[in-house]
Structure formats: C-alpha cells, structure tokens
Enzyme design. Structure first.
Site, PDB file in Angstrom:
ATOM      1  CE  LYS A  80      -3.642   0.487  -1.131  1.00 28.91           C
ATOM      2  NZ  LYS A  80      -4.027   1.063   0.179  1.00 28.91           N
ATOM      3  CG  ASP A 121      -1.679   2.640   2.264  1.00 31.71           C
ATOM      4  OD1 ASP A 121      -2.452   3.595   2.312  1.00 31.71           O
ATOM      5  OD2 ASP A 121      -1.975   1.549   1.771  1.00 31.71           O
ATOM      6  CG  ASP A 122      -4.180   4.945   5.168  1.00 35.65           C
ATOM      7  OD1 ASP A 122      -4.203   5.452   4.042  1.00 35.65           O
ATOM      8  OD2 ASP A 122      -5.111   4.265   5.632  1.00 35.65           O
ATOM      9  CB  CYS A 153      -5.557   4.128  -1.018  1.00 39.71           C
ATOM     10  SG  CYS A 153      -5.504   3.913   0.769  1.00 39.71           S
ATOM     11  CG  ASN A 171      -4.559   8.671   2.389  1.00 37.41           C
ATOM     12  OD1 ASN A 171      -4.787   7.866   1.479  1.00 37.41           O
ATOM     13  ND2 ASN A 171      -4.467   8.280   3.656  1.00 37.41           N
ATOM     14  CE  LYS A 178      -7.843   5.931   3.596  1.00 41.03           C
ATOM     15  NZ  LYS A 178      -7.355   4.550   3.775  1.00 41.03           N
TER      16      LYS A 178
END
Length: 520
Positions: free
Chosen positions: A121, A37-38, A75, A313, A374
């Site tokens: 998630k 994530d990120d 996301c 992302n 992002k």
C-alpha cells in the site's frame, strides 16, 4: 575522510549515472521496512496478544522492542512521516500526496547508491495520477495499491510500477496479502543479487478492513474468542505486564461505553467471527514475513540487514455501514456474485462477497490497555509496536526499551545507518530538514536525549507531548491533560488542576501548528 557517502554536487544529491558501479562498503546495511495496517498495540504475541505471530515474535526475540513508540493517528499521515522524517504539515500536499518540499526515503537512499523497492500500500498519491506514484518518488520497482483500503480478493488501484494491473487479481488464487509477500520476496531476491545495498518497503494492508480471509485460516481461530472482549482485554493486560510491554502500574482503561458487556451482546457468534477473521488476517501476514526473514537468513545477508516492523496506527473502531460506498468497494465478486457491504450480524464476514469491519469492541481489545482508537491522538490511536533487528549491532537480543520514539525518527535512522547525510536540496528543489532524529544511539545501547516535544494534528485528533505531560483533544473540543508517565492509559484528566500548564502547552502547539503550515 567523512564516512558519509552521498554523491554530492553543490550540496545537491545526484543519482549515479546509469551503468556506473562503485565498491559498496560492507558496513552499509540493507534496509527492510515492514508496515502493517490498523493494528493495536497488544495484538502481536510478542507484545501480549493471543494472535499467532511466530515470525514477528522471532524478529522480536532477535532484536529490540520499543514500548513507547508513537505514530500518527491514520494511514496517510504515518506513511508520509515514515517516508520523509517530517511531520505531515510539511510532508503532504492538500490532496494527501507527498510534497515536493520533502525528500522521500527512497529518493535519498537511491541517490546514495541503494536499489529501492516497494510492495504493498502506497496511499501517498493522487490516486493513479502521474507525478506522485512510488516510481516517481524514488522507488525502482512498485507492486501494490495506491488507495487506502481495498478488497483482499480484488484490490482496486492495483499497479505494477506505473501501470494499472488489476487483471492480476482475476487469478482465482489471488489474495492481496500473499501477493504483497510474493512480490516483496521477488524484490528481495533482486536486491540480494546486486552489488549495491537495497531498501525494501513492505506495506501490508492487513489488518485494515474489510475482514477477508481464507476459511482454513479462520478455522484455526474457531472458539478462540468465546470468552468475549472483556475477558480477552483482561488476559492480554496480564500477559503484557508479565512481558514488560506495559507499565504494570497503569490500570486497564474501561470498556467503551458504546459496547455492551459480553454477556449482554446479542450477536455473540457474529462478533466472535469478526475477531476470528481479523486474527486470521494477521497470521497470514506473519507467514509472509517469515518467508522474507527465511530468505535473508539463507542468503547470508541477515547480519547486515536492518529490519524494522511497525504498525501505522492503533486499532480501527469504525463500524462499516451498509450504505457506505467508495472506489475500494467492489459491487461483485470475481465470479459475479453481489458483494454484501456493511456490518450485518446475519452475514458472517471473511468470504469475498462480504465487506465488514471488526468494530469498537474488538478494537478496544487490540488497543489494550489504552483508550480510544485510530483517528484519535489518545494513546490507543498512536501507540503501536516497533521492532528493530540489526545483528551487526551489539543489541541485547529480545530486549525492551522504553525510550521515547516517533515515526518521524525512522527515515533519519535509515540515512544514519547507511552513512548518508540529509541534503538541503534534491533535484534542484530545496527540501525540509527532518523533524525526527536517528534512533541509532538507542540501537547501539545508548541513551538518546528525548525529544523536546512531539506534535500531532490529523482527523479527530490534536496533541502535544512534552516530557511526561501530554495535552490532547478531540477535534476542536476541550484540551485534556495527562501525566503519561504515571497515567499512560489517560484516565486522570488534570487540565482543571493545572490551567497554566495547559495554557503553556497550548501555546507551544499553536506556534508549531502555525510555523509548520506549508502555506505559511
């Protein structure tokens, strides 16, 4: 006989009756999809970063790295496209839950005989409302969170299957990244114990804010970022060119104008700590991934398991404000101390009583050599690592490919690998055909015909790429035009020089946007 094996009734996928068994062809692979994530394009060691990721580096050394892989810019849209093979305009309802007009990877694979699991998630449902939870969209088992962000120590919206499970984090040894890894390992073992193949989706929240990590994990990075963001970006760019993960002719994009030169940064100790905690989060995740890879190898199933790793992302520039609130932000720690929210230089991030992000300067490092972050459809927001390993295929181990791919291609790849056809209907409802196409030809060492065009629309971004040309804008601002083959870091805006090309691409994008709007 056609090798594809969906159980079909009138063209509609039908699940196998409870208790029924059938022989499973050994060629049908297990599928392990790992999502972080990120994180930026350059964070992993195998893509040029200094962050310690030995297990993902091992996966890359045994598999194939894609150097021109796109996601969506946040996301939710990436997860929607990953799960459905469709652009978000088809895949999502207005409340960002999965549409009934699409079939999820879990629904399709379970109907085709797979056991299906998710740890981590979800972020594709109406909070915890019934009807859109993972176990209602094809997964047999679920451990994780439904919200998009949460404390790593006390993650809001934690669930097991369809039931709230926030009591689990009351254990003083709870840390969400470790819990995701532990439950994924449990699900993996369950899948390995069954005669059918399995689909395991492991969706980490690392390294999304907040910056939360164990002190000993942070300590291993003490001093690593002493030189600051300018030198770190230059060093990463040099390693990337050596590795071949970036075109050596592309110059490094300039530092964000909001970020001072490192020598002029007034809070360098705090800034260093932000990046140290971020790196610690990534390494902790990598350790959990290593446990999954080790289990696969010990089981003897590694050769017949397709393992995919990607990021959702690019790195996130958001500066977490002191007055920002949300259901993901706890007011107190588990032992009753107040949580101090916001990027305050007088508070070092990492412990449970903090809630911070790493900001523009370090996100710029993560996204080396690209511009933006992002929420944007410039390369820094949508270019991420993709690693694929499937030892059953004659992959050139450790190789790189510059063939263009997008997250919409992954679900078609899973079904193609499993020998399953895309249905026109599922459980009595018609479902969209995929926008993506299987990457299996690339994994087999062949050249895949590139997509005729790729499209984006979400948050602050909108874009279209056709061939070497990319038209991109920030929200409703003016279009920018780049030749992303020769100018992959998007430094030379050619819109004024090529107005006809801008107009033609604009028409294509608007036609796509109108055609793909589910309300149209």
């Amino acid at each position: 006989m056609d090798r594809r094996r969906f159980l079909q009734v009138g063209g509609t996928l039908a699940p196998l009756a409870a208790g029924c068994t059938r022989p499973v062809p050994p060629a049908r692979p297990n599928i392990v999809m790992i999502l972080s994530d990120d994180m930026g394009y350059s964070d992993l060691g195998c893509f040029g970063g200094e962050i310690e990721t030995p297990n993902l580096d091992r996966l890359a050394a045994q598999g194939l790295r894609f150097t021109r892989f796109y996601t969506n810019n946040m996301c939710v849209p990436t997860r929607a496209s990953l799960m459905t093979g469709c652009y978000t305009t088809k895949a999502l309802e207005a409340d960002s839950s999965l549409s009934n007009g699409v079939i999820s990877a879990a629904e399709a694979l379970r109907a085709g005989g797979y056991s299906t699991y998710i740890s981590g998630k979800w972020h594709l449902s109406r909070d915890t409302a019934p009807g859109s939870l993972p176990c209602e969209r094809g997964f047999d088992r679920f451990f994780g969170t439904t919200l998009g962000a949460c404390s790593f120590w006390t993650p809001a919206s934690l669930m097991v299957d369809n039931e709230p499970a926030e009591h689990l984090y009351l254990d003083p040894g709870f840390y969400y990244t470790d819990a995701i890894s532990e439950h994924a390992l449990h699900f993996l073992r369950d899948g390995l114990s069954r005669p059918s193949p399995f689909f395991l989706y492991v969706a980490y929240t690392a390294a999304h804010w907040p910056l939360h990590a164990y002190a000993d994990d942070v300590e291993r990075y003490r001093g690593r970022y002493e030189s600051g963001w300018d030198r770190m970006r230059t060093a990463r760019h040099a390693r990337m060119k050596e590795l071949g993960t970036v075109n050596p002719s592309w110059p490094l994009s300039p530092r964000n104008p909001r970020v001072p030169a490192w020598e002029d940064e007034p809070h360098r100790a705090w800034q260093r700590r932000r990046m140290e905690v971020y790196a610690a989060q990534v390494t902790r995740m990598d350790r959990g991934i290593g446990r999954l890879l080790d289990e696969l190898e010990a089981s003897g199933e590694a050769d017949n398991t397709l393992v995919v790793f990607q990021v959702d992302n690019g790195g996130c520039h958001v500066e977490y404000e002191t007055d920002r609130k949300g259901p993901y932000l706890p007011e107190r720690t588990r032992d009753g101390r107040p949580v101090i929210p916001g990027n305050r230089p007088d508070v070092m991030p990492g412990p449970e009583d903090t809630y911070q992000s790493y900001g523009h300067g370090w996100a710029n490092v993560s996204n080396t050599p690209f511009r933006m972050y992002k929420q944007h459809d410039h390369e820094g927001g949508i270019s991420v690592p993709l690693i694929v390993r499937w030892p059953a295929l004659p992959l050139d181990r450790g190789a790189l490919t510059g063939q263009l791919a997008h997250v919409i291609d992954l679900m078609p790849t899973f079904l193609d690998a499993a020998g399953l056809e895309w249905p026109k209907e599922f459980e009595g409802r018609r479902v969209h055909a995929p926008d993506g196409r299987s990457l299996l030809p690339v994994l087999q060492g062949r050249t895949r015909e590139p997509p005729s065009a790729l499209y984006w629309r979400w948050s602050r971004g909108r874009a279209i790429r056709q061939g070497r040309w990319k038209l991109v804008g920030i929200r409703n601002g003016p279009w920018e035009l780049y030749d992303v083959e020769s100018d992959g870091t998007e430094l030379q805006n050619l819109a004024a020089r090529h107005p006809k090309r801008v107009a033609a691409l604009d028409r294509l994008w608007r036609d796509w946007d109108a055609r793909s709007d589910p309300s149209g």
